[in-house]
Write a protein that holds these residues in place. Structure first.
Motif, PDB file in Angstrom:
ATOM      1  N   THR A 192       0.831  -1.210   0.000  1.00 26.77           N
ATOM      2  CA  THR A 192       0.000   0.000   0.000  1.00 26.77           C
ATOM      3  C   THR A 192       0.863   1.256   0.000  1.00 26.77           C
ATOM      4  O   THR A 192       0.629   2.197  -0.782  1.00 26.77           O
ATOM      5  CB  THR A 192      -0.933   0.004   1.220  1.00 26.77           C
ATOM      6  OG1 THR A 192      -1.773  -1.160   1.182  1.00 26.77           O
ATOM      7  CG2 THR A 192      -1.800   1.247   1.252  1.00 26.77           C
ATOM      8  N   LEU A 193       1.871   1.282   0.854  1.00 29.17           N
ATOM      9  CA  LEU A 193       2.768   2.443   0.910  1.00 29.17           C
ATOM     10  C   LEU A 193       3.556   2.602  -0.396  1.00 29.17           C
ATOM     11  O   LEU A 193       3.708   3.720  -0.904  1.00 29.17           O
ATOM     12  CB  LEU A 193       3.735   2.291   2.082  1.00 29.17           C
ATOM     13  CG  LEU A 193       3.131   2.345   3.489  1.00 29.17           C
ATOM     14  CD1 LEU A 193       4.184   1.979   4.531  1.00 29.17           C
ATOM     15  CD2 LEU A 193       2.559   3.733   3.782  1.00 29.17           C
TER      16      LEU A 193
ATOM     17  N   ARG B  52       1.433   4.021  -3.179  1.00 31.88           N
ATOM     18  CA  ARG B  52       1.140   5.439  -2.943  1.00 31.88           C
ATOM     19  C   ARG B  52       2.344   6.311  -3.278  1.00 31.88           C
ATOM     20  O   ARG B  52       2.205   7.428  -3.796  1.00 31.88           O
ATOM     21  CB  ARG B  52       0.728   5.633  -1.477  1.00 31.88           C
ATOM     22  CG  ARG B  52       0.500   7.081  -1.061  1.00 31.88           C
ATOM     23  CD  ARG B  52      -0.609   7.749  -1.847  1.00 31.88           C
ATOM     24  NE  ARG B  52      -1.847   6.985  -1.783  1.00 31.88           N
ATOM     25  CZ  ARG B  52      -2.919   7.244  -2.511  1.00 31.88           C
ATOM     26  NH1 ARG B  52      -2.882   8.227  -3.410  1.00 31.88           N
ATOM     27  NH2 ARG B  52      -4.011   6.509  -2.402  1.00 31.88           N
ATOM     28  N   LEU B  53       3.547   5.814  -3.014  1.00 34.55           N
ATOM     29  CA  LEU B  53       4.761   6.625  -3.171  1.00 34.55           C
ATOM     30  C   LEU B  53       5.451   6.434  -4.525  1.00 34.55           C
ATOM     31  O   LEU B  53       6.441   7.095  -4.806  1.00 34.55           O
ATOM     32  CB  LEU B  53       5.752   6.289  -2.049  1.00 34.55           C
ATOM     33  CG  LEU B  53       5.307   6.708  -0.640  1.00 34.55           C
ATOM     34  CD1 LEU B  53       6.186   6.041   0.410  1.00 34.55           C
ATOM     35  CD2 LEU B  53       5.355   8.224  -0.482  1.00 34.55           C
TER      36      LEU B  53
ATOM     37  N   HIS C 219       5.913   9.582  -6.301  1.00 33.28           N
ATOM     38  CA  HIS C 219       6.457  10.686  -5.501  1.00 33.28           C
ATOM     39  C   HIS C 219       7.877  11.006  -5.976  1.00 33.28           C
ATOM     40  O   HIS C 219       8.674  10.090  -6.228  1.00 33.28           O
ATOM     41  CB  HIS C 219       6.472  10.277  -4.029  1.00 33.28           C
ATOM     42  CG  HIS C 219       6.744  11.407  -3.081  1.00 33.28           C
ATOM     43  ND1 HIS C 219       7.990  11.985  -2.945  1.00 33.28           N
ATOM     44  CD2 HIS C 219       5.927  12.072  -2.220  1.00 33.28           C
ATOM     45  CE1 HIS C 219       7.932  12.944  -2.036  1.00 33.28           C
ATOM     46  NE2 HIS C 219       6.682  13.008  -1.586  1.00 33.28           N
TER      47      HIS C 219
ATOM     48  N   ASP D  45       7.405  11.715   4.533  1.00 29.79           N
ATOM     49  CA  ASP D  45       6.596  11.403   3.355  1.00 29.79           C
ATOM     50  C   ASP D  45       5.959  10.019   3.449  1.00 29.79           C
ATOM     51  O   ASP D  45       4.878   9.782   2.892  1.00 29.79           O
ATOM     52  CB  ASP D  45       7.437  11.512   2.082  1.00 29.79           C
ATOM     53  CG  ASP D  45       7.777  12.949   1.740  1.00 29.79           C
ATOM     54  OD1 ASP D  45       6.929  13.830   1.974  1.00 29.79           O
ATOM     55  OD2 ASP D  45       8.895  13.199   1.249  1.00 29.79           O
ATOM     56  N   VAL D  46       6.619   9.097   4.121  1.00 31.86           N
ATOM     57  CA  VAL D  46       6.037   7.771   4.328  1.00 31.86           C
ATOM     58  C   VAL D  46       4.837   7.876   5.270  1.00 31.86           C
ATOM     59  O   VAL D  46       3.806   7.233   5.069  1.00 31.86           O
ATOM     60  CB  VAL D  46       7.085   6.782   4.864  1.00 31.86           C
ATOM     61  CG1 VAL D  46       6.453   5.420   5.162  1.00 31.86           C
ATOM     62  CG2 VAL D  46       8.226   6.612   3.855  1.00 31.86           C
TER      63      VAL D  46
ATOM     64  N   ASP E 233       2.974  10.532   5.561  1.00 32.50           N
ATOM     65  CA  ASP E 233       1.913  11.179   4.776  1.00 32.50           C
ATOM     66  C   ASP E 233       1.188  10.155   3.899  1.00 32.50           C
ATOM     67  O   ASP E 233      -0.043  10.225   3.730  1.00 32.50           O
ATOM     68  CB  ASP E 233       2.505  12.287   3.902  1.00 32.50           C
ATOM     69  CG  ASP E 233       3.008  13.465   4.726  1.00 32.50           C
ATOM     70  OD1 ASP E 233       2.665  13.549   5.928  1.00 32.50           O
ATOM     71  OD2 ASP E 233       3.756  14.296   4.172  1.00 32.50           O
ATOM     72  N   ALA E 234       1.931   9.204   3.340  1.00 34.23           N
ATOM     73  CA  ALA E 234       1.309   8.146   2.547  1.00 34.23           C
ATOM     74  C   ALA E 234       0.408   7.278   3.430  1.00 34.23           C
ATOM     75  O   ALA E 234      -0.695   6.891   3.031  1.00 34.23           O
ATOM     76  CB  ALA E 234       2.386   7.289   1.879  1.00 34.23           C
TER      77      ALA E 234
ATOM     78  N   HIS F 127      -2.797   9.115   4.138  1.00 35.40           N
ATOM     79  CA  HIS F 127      -3.672   9.102   2.958  1.00 35.40           C
ATOM     80  C   HIS F 127      -4.407   7.780   2.828  1.00 35.40           C
ATOM     81  O   HIS F 127      -5.568   7.737   2.392  1.00 35.40           O
ATOM     82  CB  HIS F 127      -2.840   9.363   1.700  1.00 35.40           C
ATOM     83  CG  HIS F 127      -3.654   9.713   0.501  1.00 35.40           C
ATOM     84  ND1 HIS F 127      -4.341   8.762  -0.224  1.00 35.40           N
ATOM     85  CD2 HIS F 127      -3.905  10.904  -0.113  1.00 35.40           C
ATOM     86  CE1 HIS F 127      -4.971   9.352  -1.223  1.00 35.40           C
ATOM     87  NE2 HIS F 127      -4.721  10.651  -1.183  1.00 35.40           N
ATOM     88  N   ASP F 128      -3.733   6.675   3.224  1.00 31.35           N
ATOM     89  CA  ASP F 128      -4.297   5.336   3.021  1.00 31.35           C
ATOM     90  C   ASP F 128      -4.669   4.647   4.330  1.00 31.35           C
ATOM     91  O   ASP F 128      -4.723   3.409   4.389  1.00 31.35           O
ATOM     92  CB  ASP F 128      -3.299   4.465   2.243  1.00 31.35           C
ATOM     93  CG  ASP F 128      -3.229   4.838   0.772  1.00 31.35           C
ATOM     94  OD1 ASP F 128      -4.292   5.111   0.190  1.00 31.35           O
ATOM     95  OD2 ASP F 128      -2.123   4.859   0.217  1.00 31.35           O
TER      96      ASP F 128
END
Length: 361
Positions: A185-186, A189-190, A193, A340-341, A343-344, A347-348
């Motif tokens: 999942t991470l 999402r990234l 990025h 940033d991880v 933030d991901a 988001h999820d």
């Protein structure tokens, strides 16, 4: 009629020409006839598909060039060899037909022996092409089957090793599957990025997910009195516990060295095993790495592992609620975890919850 006989389609708007061609070919082949381009296309698209088409060029409404163009444009008919049969004998006309994909060019008036020889030559070539195509398709299917089989064996082996570690820590049941899904999942999402896109291509994501179950393989080397202790570890016991990161990395490195050639997922597994307890601010172990010095794979694994540890009961603690786990991870943004991880993850978060419920103990 022998069902193994090749099927020929002869196309000409003049009945006399169809008759001559038909009489020349019918003793040896199954022959179908069309007196227009439109009818020829209907037959070619039907069953059985012609093995070869002898096509007149000069026809009203739709000439041979147009028919050939439509045959080549359709997947079902593009591989049917076409021989042009025409009264035109100009070099430019012949070149045009061959450039468009015709395999041969016969001029009228036809000579049956010549037509028969050229038809047989083209049918032999087609049979050879079909055989080669079938062999290539078989080989491709066999390679795909064996690759799938090897990947399956690899995945089973990975899970067998990881579950060997879990036998020492029985309360982690479906931990492997959950952390795999969290990491996936991470990574998804990234993937776009700017800080991660250079690394997280699909091949790397697949290897990352595949290697994730090996993150705690080093726990095999931790004594029971430390690994299974229900209470807080003493400083000395904690130092022993921390060695599982290096033990796991070293074991995977040895497997990597024993391999005859590089194995991509082992390189990632080694990074994860060693560095998934490193922290963004440099306070983690075993190497005290900080920031971007921590491998990306380990940064993703770190958050996935902590979220699972927080939300599941362990011998040394009760399970936290999703809200409490969420708050703890968000509060650790820029300290324990790459911002940033986190933030991901934010988001999820609903996906994380779904994974946790789907693969609950």
């Amino acid at each position: 009629m022998d069902d193994r006989q090749p099927t020929l389609l002869i196309v000409d708007d003049t009945p006399e020409n169809l008759s001559v061609l038909g009489e020349s070919l019918q003793p040896y082949f199954r022959v179908r006839a069309a007196n227009s381009g439109r009818r020829a296309l209907q037959i070619a698209r039907g069953t059985p598909t012609p093995d070869l088409i002898l096509l007149d060029v000069m026809m009203p409404e739709m000439d041979g060039y147009q028919v050939l163009a439509e045959l080549k444009a359709a997947e079902h008919t593009r591989r049917i060899p076409v021989i042009f049969v025409t009264a035109m004998d100009g070099t430019a006309d012949e070149e045009r037909g061959l450039d468009m994909g015709a395999v041969d060019y016969i001029t009228k008036p036809i000579r049956p022996s010549i037509v028969l020889a050229r038809v047989r030559t083209q049918l032999e070539l087609k049979a050879a092409r079909d055989l080669l195509s079938d062999q290539n398709a078989f080989l491709e299917a066999e390679v795909a089957r064996r690759m799938h089989e090897n990947q399956l064996i690899q995945q089973v082996s990975i899970h067998a090793l990881a579950r060997l570690a879990e036998t020492r820590d029985p309360e982690t049941g479906k931990h492997l599957r959950r952390t795999q899904e969290y990491v996936l999942t991470l990574a998804r999402r990234l993937a776009d990025h700017p800080r991660f896109s250079h690394y997280l291509d699909q091949k790397t994501i697949d290897a990352l997910v595949q290697s994730a179950p090996l993150h705690d393989i080093g726990k095999v080397g931790i004594p029971d009195h430390v690994l299974l202790k229900p209470g807080k570890l003493t400083p000395d016991e904690w130092e022993i516990m921390k060695t599982h990161a290096e033990l796991g990395c070293n074991a995977i490195a040895q497997a990597e060295a024993d391999a005859e050639k590089p194995v991509g997922f082992l390189a990632i597994a080694k990074l994860i095993a060693r560095s998934h307890h490193e922290k963004w601010d440099g306070s983690g172990y075993p190497d005290g790495l900080a920031g971007d010095d921590i491998p990306i794979a380990a940064r993703l694994m770190a958050l996935a592992d902590v979220f699972d540890a927080l939300t599941c009961k362990r011998i040394y603690k009760p399970a936290f609620s999703f809200d409490d786990a969420y708050r703890i991870i968000v509060d650790s943004r820029g300290q324990h975890f790459d911002p940033d991880v986190v933030d991901a993850f934010v988001h999820d978060i609903e996906t994380f919850k779904t994974i946790a419920r789907t693969y609950a103990e």
